[in-house]
Design a protein around this motif. Structure first.
Motif, PDB file in Angstrom:
ATOM      1  N   THR A 149       0.861  -1.179   0.000  1.00 41.11           N
ATOM      2  CA  THR A 149       0.000   0.000   0.000  1.00 41.11           C
ATOM      3  C   THR A 149       0.900   1.233   0.000  1.00 41.11           C
ATOM      4  O   THR A 149       2.131   1.125   0.010  1.00 41.11           O
ATOM      5  N   PHE A 150       0.277   2.419  -0.005  1.00 40.55           N
ATOM      6  CA  PHE A 150       1.030   3.669  -0.038  1.00 40.55           C
ATOM      7  C   PHE A 150       0.746   4.500   1.195  1.00 40.55           C
ATOM      8  O   PHE A 150      -0.388   4.583   1.662  1.00 40.55           O
ATOM      9  N   SER A 151       1.790   5.126   1.704  1.00 45.27           N
ATOM     10  CA  SER A 151       1.653   6.166   2.717  1.00 45.27           C
ATOM     11  C   SER A 151       2.444   7.360   2.214  1.00 45.27           C
ATOM     12  O   SER A 151       3.681   7.323   2.194  1.00 45.27           O
ATOM     13  N   ASN A 206      -2.900   5.773   5.447  1.00 43.25           N
ATOM     14  CA  ASN A 206      -3.299   7.096   5.010  1.00 43.25           C
ATOM     15  C   ASN A 206      -2.021   7.937   4.933  1.00 43.25           C
ATOM     16  O   ASN A 206      -0.920   7.386   4.974  1.00 43.25           O
ATOM     17  N   THR A 207      -2.122   9.238   4.820  1.00 43.82           N
ATOM     18  CA  THR A 207      -0.919  10.043   4.610  1.00 43.82           C
ATOM     19  C   THR A 207      -0.011  10.117   5.835  1.00 43.82           C
ATOM     20  O   THR A 207       1.193  10.306   5.706  1.00 43.82           O
ATOM     21  N   SER A 224       3.787   5.209  12.592  1.00 41.42           N
ATOM     22  CA  SER A 224       3.857   6.601  12.152  1.00 41.42           C
ATOM     23  C   SER A 224       4.592   6.695  10.821  1.00 41.42           C
ATOM     24  O   SER A 224       5.699   6.158  10.679  1.00 41.42           O
ATOM     25  N   SER A 225       4.004   7.404   9.856  1.00 43.34           N
ATOM     26  CA  SER A 225       4.666   7.574   8.556  1.00 43.34           C
ATOM     27  C   SER A 225       5.905   8.449   8.665  1.00 43.34           C
ATOM     28  O   SER A 225       6.842   8.303   7.872  1.00 43.34           O
ATOM     29  N   THR A 245     -11.541   3.461   6.557  1.00 45.06           N
ATOM     30  CA  THR A 245     -12.437   4.535   6.147  1.00 45.06           C
ATOM     31  C   THR A 245     -11.734   5.842   6.531  1.00 45.06           C
ATOM     32  O   THR A 245     -10.557   5.842   6.881  1.00 45.06           O
ATOM     33  N   SER A 246     -12.430   6.946   6.488  1.00 45.55           N
ATOM     34  CA  SER A 246     -11.799   8.222   6.834  1.00 45.55           C
ATOM     35  C   SER A 246     -11.356   8.269   8.296  1.00 45.55           C
ATOM     36  O   SER A 246     -10.389   8.951   8.637  1.00 45.55           O
TER      37      SER A 246
END
Length: 541
Positions: A149-151, A206-207, A224-225, A245-246
């Motif tokens: 996946t992407f962060s 997520n980001t 943590s990204s 989800t959000s």
């Protein structure tokens, strides 16, 4: 160290991974990764295979008699390529396990079946709609790559690594990797976090945060990204999949069902049961609004209300069999794509309930599916990855708004002097346009077999046309006869042969039209080709 039976069932519903997991691991050390990255285009091109490319059909076995004879679909599909799986440094063929998409790049992960650990990641560029390009591939030794996946701009990698090859692993093979990318391409710059358990089964992000789940006596991890460190953890047995989800984290356990957590605190907000699954099987989930789609193996597909936990729909496996299982589900733009193992890939249109369009006519089993944008990616074990394009009209043509949607059955025949006009997306088996007949189509049309324009017939095509199959022993043909006219405003892809008999005419309208011909071109005398166009394969010289 040898794997024990645990996760990732694709062809035979089993992949052997695992070790005892009985203690926590530190995450402050980084072992060498020895990643081998290949960007040589000539080498990578050898893994792209067009053998089964061309227009493919959707068949609905529930239709019989007259309905089956006249059935058509407004969901045209073209298989544009297969990507053969990579072979590792020891000559062993890997198998596709997961796909994630970011912009025009599709990232594919690979694992090794059996006792050994070995993995890879491919990056495929799909910016050219009919010519995907494998732009880079990385072999990652001693490591099965289970999920991606992407962060932000980093690639998050779920994996399991041979504990005998990394002293920091202790007895727990499960890891999650955070890889820096360079303009979307792979590098050897990564951070490893060591997790408890045998394998990291899935990842989501997520980001600012990424999450990983491990199977058997596993856990949900939050990382943590920015620091790439574990910031939260909660234990859940037998985790198979994770979705976001959000503001929620949704996990799927083969024995405990669905748990829903607060994304910030990992506080459990709701849980509900699903079908109990067989041990060690790969499953996925996807979300559309308040609907949660859950692949439930031999029990088929379950659709749940994510807020109440109530089951909205069950879609059973139609034919019992060891390899007939729902492995994965992907939702995209109103359609659900369901990978049913040996039964192939089913497509459903979403309304109040999922309604079956049919089964996609592709070779091999369907063990994982991901749909994004206009593409469907289907993993078929050691058969590699199939890339399927959905032929969606990319615009509404002002001069076509009065035309109806196609309604004439799977084999279109226009009799002499007939005039028919259609718009939208159309998928048919064959078309014959007879003397002085005129067919106008605006949008996207896919014709699986022959297209014949007989003397004086006209086909006005605005949008896109895909026709035929690639290099068949009995080639599919597009045939234009004397004084017949194919008029093109858009793109034409002919996967088989083009026969231009004496007096045939092709006219390209505008300045952006193109034609791609993969088969041979036969030209008679007095053939007329006019207008401005791009001949991608230089076949019309």
């Amino acid at each position: 160290m040898k794997k024990n039976v645990y996760l990732l069932s694709f062809l035979a519903m089993s992949l052997l991974i695992g070790c005892d997991d009985n203690n926590d691991n530190k995450n402050d050390g980084q072992s060498s990764n020895n990643i081998t990255i290949t960007s040589d285009q000539s080498t990578l091109n050898q893994r792209l295979d067009l053998t089964n490319s061309g227009v493919i059909s959707i068949e609905n076995g529930s239709l019989t008699g007259k309905f089956a004879e006249t059935a058509n679909t407004s969901f045209p599909l073209v298989q544009i390529a297969e990507v053969k799986p990579p072979v590792d440094a020891n000559g062993r063929t890997l198998q596709a396990s997961h796909v994630t998409v970011n912009g025009n790049y599709a990232y594919v992960s690979y694992i090794m079946r059996g006792d050994a650990y070995s993995g890879a990641i491919d990056v495929i560029d799909v910016s050219d709609p009919y010519k995907p390009k494998l732009v880079t591939s990385a072999l990652i030794p001693n490591t099965d790559i289970t999920s991606l996946t992407f962060s932000g701009s980093n690639l998050i990698i779920g994996a399991a690594k041979d504990v005998d090859k990394d002293p920091l692993l202790s007895t727990n093979p499960a890891i999650v990797l955070n890889m820096e990318l360079s303009s979307g391409l792979l590098t050897d710059k990564l951070k490893t976090n060591y997790l408890e358990n045998r394998v990291t089964t899935d990842v989501a992000a997520n980001t600012s945060t990424y999450f990983a789940v491990t199977g058997d006596n596993g856990s949900l991890f939050k990382l943590s990204s920015s620091t790439k460190e574990i910031t939260g953890k909660t234990a859940v047995a037998d985790l198979r999949s994770i979705a976001l989800t959000s503001d929620k984290v949704v996990t799927l356990s083969g024995t405990k069902g669905v748990n829903i957590y607060n994304q910030s605190t990992l506080a459990l907000q709701k849980s509900f049961t699903t079908s109990t699954d067989v041990s060690g099987a790969k499953r996925t989930m996807d979300i559309d609004g308040s609907k949660l789609f859950v692949s439930e193996g031999p029990n088929g597909l379950g659709v749940y209300d994510i807020n109440s936990g109530s089951k909205l729909q069950s879609i059973a496996i139609t034919t019992a069999g060891e390899d007939n299982v729902t492995n994965a589900v992907s939702f995209n733009d109103g359609y659900a794509f369901v990978a049913n193992g040996a039964l192939g890939l089913n497509v459903y249109q979403s309304a109040t309930q999922l309604n079956l369009l049919g089964s996609v006519g592709i070779a091999g089993s369907s063990n994982y599916v991901k749909s994004s944008g206009n593409y469907i990616y289907v993993a078929s074990g050691t058969g590699g990855l199939k890339i399927i394009k959905m032929e969606k009209p990319n615009t509404t043509f002002a001069n076509c708004t009065s035309y109806i949607v196609y309604n004439q059955g799977k084999d279109l025949i226009l009799n002499s002097n007939d005039i028919k006009s259609y718009q939208g997306a159309t998928a048919i088996n064959s078309a014959i346009i007879n003397s002085s007949a005129v067919l106008t189509h605006c949008g996207s049309i896919a014709i699986q077999n022959g297209l014949i324009l007989n003397s004086g017939g006209t086909f006005n095509m605005t949008g896109s046309l895909s026709q035929g199959k690639y290099q068949q022993s009995n080639p599919t043909e597009l045939i234009i006869n004397n004084n017949a006219l194919l008029q093109v405003e858009g793109s034409v892809v002919i996967w088989g042969d083009l026969r231009l008999n004496s007096g045939a005419k092709i006219n390209f309208i505008g300045s952006n039209s193109s034609i791609t011909i993969y088969g041979k071109v036969t030209k008679g005398s007095n053939v007329t080709i006019t207008g401005t166009f791009k001949d991608t394969e230089n076949k019309l010289k």
